[in-house]
Design a protein around this motif. Structure first.
Motif, mmCIF file in Angstrom:
data_model
loop_
_atom_site.group_PDB
_atom_site.id
_atom_site.type_symbol
_atom_site.label_atom_id
_atom_site.label_comp_id
_atom_site.label_asym_id
_atom_site.label_seq_id
_atom_site.Cartn_x
_atom_site.Cartn_y
_atom_site.Cartn_z
ATOM 1 N N ALA A 101 -5.873 1.397 -9.808
ATOM 2 C CA ALA A 101 -6.208 0.475 -8.718
ATOM 3 C C ALA A 101 -7.383 1.025 -7.902
ATOM 4 O O ALA A 101 -8.320 0.299 -7.557
ATOM 5 C CB ALA A 101 -4.989 0.250 -7.832
ATOM 6 N N ARG A 102 -7.338 2.329 -7.615
ATOM 7 C CA ARG A 102 -8.409 2.957 -6.841
ATOM 8 C C ARG A 102 -9.730 2.899 -7.611
ATOM 9 O O ARG A 102 -10.781 2.599 -7.060
ATOM 10 C CB ARG A 102 -8.022 4.412 -6.532
ATOM 11 C CG ARG A 102 -8.850 5.028 -5.432
ATOM 12 C CD ARG A 102 -8.500 6.501 -5.170
ATOM 13 N NE ARG A 102 -7.074 6.782 -5.310
ATOM 14 C CZ ARG A 102 -6.563 7.770 -6.046
ATOM 15 N NH1 ARG A 102 -7.361 8.564 -6.723
ATOM 16 N NH2 ARG A 102 -5.268 7.977 -6.108
ATOM 17 N N ALA A 122 -0.917 3.803 -12.227
ATOM 18 C CA ALA A 122 -1.195 2.502 -11.588
ATOM 19 C C ALA A 122 -2.040 2.713 -10.333
ATOM 20 O O ALA A 122 -3.023 2.006 -10.100
ATOM 21 C CB ALA A 122 0.114 1.792 -11.247
ATOM 22 N N ARG A 123 -1.653 3.715 -9.532
ATOM 23 C CA ARG A 123 -2.372 3.995 -8.295
ATOM 24 C C ARG A 123 -3.807 4.430 -8.601
ATOM 25 O O ARG A 123 -4.762 3.958 -7.984
ATOM 26 C CB ARG A 123 -1.641 5.100 -7.518
ATOM 27 C CG ARG A 123 -2.144 5.272 -6.096
ATOM 28 C CD ARG A 123 -1.457 6.428 -5.367
ATOM 29 N NE ARG A 123 -0.008 6.404 -5.509
ATOM 30 C CZ ARG A 123 0.739 7.413 -5.956
ATOM 31 N NH1 ARG A 123 0.181 8.570 -6.277
ATOM 32 N NH2 ARG A 123 2.048 7.304 -6.047
ATOM 33 N N CYS A 133 3.564 -2.795 -10.046
ATOM 34 C CA CYS A 133 2.126 -2.840 -10.343
ATOM 35 C C CYS A 133 1.494 -4.045 -9.662
ATOM 36 O O CYS A 133 0.410 -3.956 -9.072
ATOM 37 C CB CYS A 133 1.880 -2.934 -11.847
ATOM 38 S SG CYS A 133 2.234 -1.420 -12.733
ATOM 39 N N GLU A 165 3.678 5.120 -12.269
ATOM 40 C CA GLU A 165 3.142 4.731 -10.968
ATOM 41 C C GLU A 165 1.855 5.482 -10.624
ATOM 42 O O GLU A 165 0.918 4.908 -10.091
ATOM 43 C CB GLU A 165 4.191 4.943 -9.871
ATOM 44 C CG GLU A 165 3.718 4.343 -8.553
ATOM 45 C CD GLU A 165 4.654 4.612 -7.390
ATOM 46 O OE1 GLU A 165 5.754 5.166 -7.609
ATOM 47 O OE2 GLU A 165 4.275 4.270 -6.256
ATOM 48 N N GLU A 186 2.576 -3.834 -5.291
ATOM 49 C CA GLU A 186 2.142 -2.676 -4.518
ATOM 50 C C GLU A 186 0.685 -2.309 -4.776
ATOM 51 O O GLU A 186 -0.022 -1.858 -3.888
ATOM 52 C CB GLU A 186 3.039 -1.487 -4.858
ATOM 53 C CG GLU A 186 3.343 -0.591 -3.685
ATOM 54 C CD GLU A 186 4.489 0.338 -4.053
ATOM 55 O OE1 GLU A 186 4.257 1.556 -4.042
ATOM 56 O OE2 GLU A 186 5.598 -0.140 -4.370
ATOM 57 N N TYR A 187 0.239 -2.501 -6.024
ATOM 58 C CA TYR A 187 -1.110 -2.065 -6.382
ATOM 59 C C TYR A 187 -2.059 -3.217 -6.692
ATOM 60 O O TYR A 187 -3.229 -2.983 -7.020
ATOM 61 C CB TYR A 187 -1.039 -1.067 -7.549
ATOM 62 C CG TYR A 187 -0.258 0.167 -7.151
ATOM 63 C CD1 TYR A 187 -0.831 1.114 -6.306
ATOM 64 C CD2 TYR A 187 1.063 0.341 -7.556
ATOM 65 C CE1 TYR A 187 -0.112 2.215 -5.888
ATOM 66 C CE2 TYR A 187 1.798 1.441 -7.145
ATOM 67 C CZ TYR A 187 1.202 2.374 -6.308
ATOM 68 O OH TYR A 187 1.905 3.460 -5.892
#
Ligand SMILES: *Cc1c(COP(=O)(O)O)cnc(C)c1O
Length: 225
Positions: free
Chosen positions: A114-115, A110-111, A153, A107, A156-157
């Motif tokens: 995404a950023r 993934a975060r 994924c 996770e 949420e992202y």
């Protein structure tokens, strides 16, 4: 290896891919060959490029950053895949350099991806790595957590998951691992499957591989680090 040797090794591997695809009743065009140039010098990658090959795999961000920007200036249509573990402090470099990141497996990553996609306005395709052998030291989500992780994924992202990737345990029969990866992909609506290396890519093609990652059979034995 010499340019000629790399060129003929590439042709041989392409022939074997075509044979395996035909045997499986598949179109060879549906199997992409990732030439794994990790640990080999830039000259080896250059030889493959002059032989017309464009899709490559590297397992270390730092090594790839030293090797590939210069080659990209000379060859516009390179397709570069990250196939090794990605640390969150290397995410910015990875997003800037790679077209495909095959090793999304947690996770936090993934975060961070995404950023970084937003920050760089660049979106490499993502594969989730699955640790099909449930090996303690190996990267990848466990098979039992794969569905939830893929869903997370996506929802949420906002990360599209293009494919799944696995590296079966070295001593196992790879077949059940490839079959498991194909099953997880099918039930999650994921279309691409990165599986199969020099020793077992024909088996992987029989089980639905859309990308095979081949190093040794193209570039020869890797030099010791
Ligand atoms: C090194 C590597 C390969 C290529 O392995 P070969 O046996 O040399 O074909 C494929 N996939 C991953 C993830 C690798 O690290």
């Amino acid at each position: 290896m010499t340019t000629t040797a790399i060129e003929s090794a590439l042709a041989r591997v392409r022939d074997r891919i075509a044979d395996a695809a035909h045997t499986a009743g598949r179109n060879p065009r549906d199997v992409s060959l990732i030439a794994v140039s990790k640990a080999h010098p830039q000259t080896s990658a250059y030889s493959a490029l002059t032989a017309g090959h464009r899709t490559f795999g590297e397992n270390r961000v730092q090594e790839a950053t030293a090797k590939w920007p210069e080659l990209r200036q000379r060859f516009a249509d390179i397709d570069l895949h990250l196939i090794g573990p990605l640390q969150t402090n290397k995410v910015a470099d990875a997003v800037a350099l790679f077209d495909v990141i095959q090793t999304l497996d947690r996770e936090r990553l993934a975060r961070a991806l995404a950023r970084e996609f937003e920050r760089q306005d660049r979106t490499p395709a993502l594969f989730v790595q699955v640790n099909t052998g449930e090996e303690g030291q190996k990267a990848g989500v466990l098979p039992g957590s794969a569905d939830a992780f893929i869903a997370q994924c996506r929802s949420e992202y906002g990360l599209p998951i293009a494919g799944l990737m696995c590296i079966p345990p070295a001593r196992d029969d790879p077949e059940p691992h490839f079959a498991m990866l194909a099953t997880i992909a099918a039930r999650n609506g994921v279309s691409r499957l990165s599986m199969g290396m020099s020793a077992d890519f024909e088996t992987a093609i029989g089980l639905g591989a859309t990308e095979v990652r081949v190093g040794t059979a193209i570039f020869g034995t890797r030099p010791a680090p």
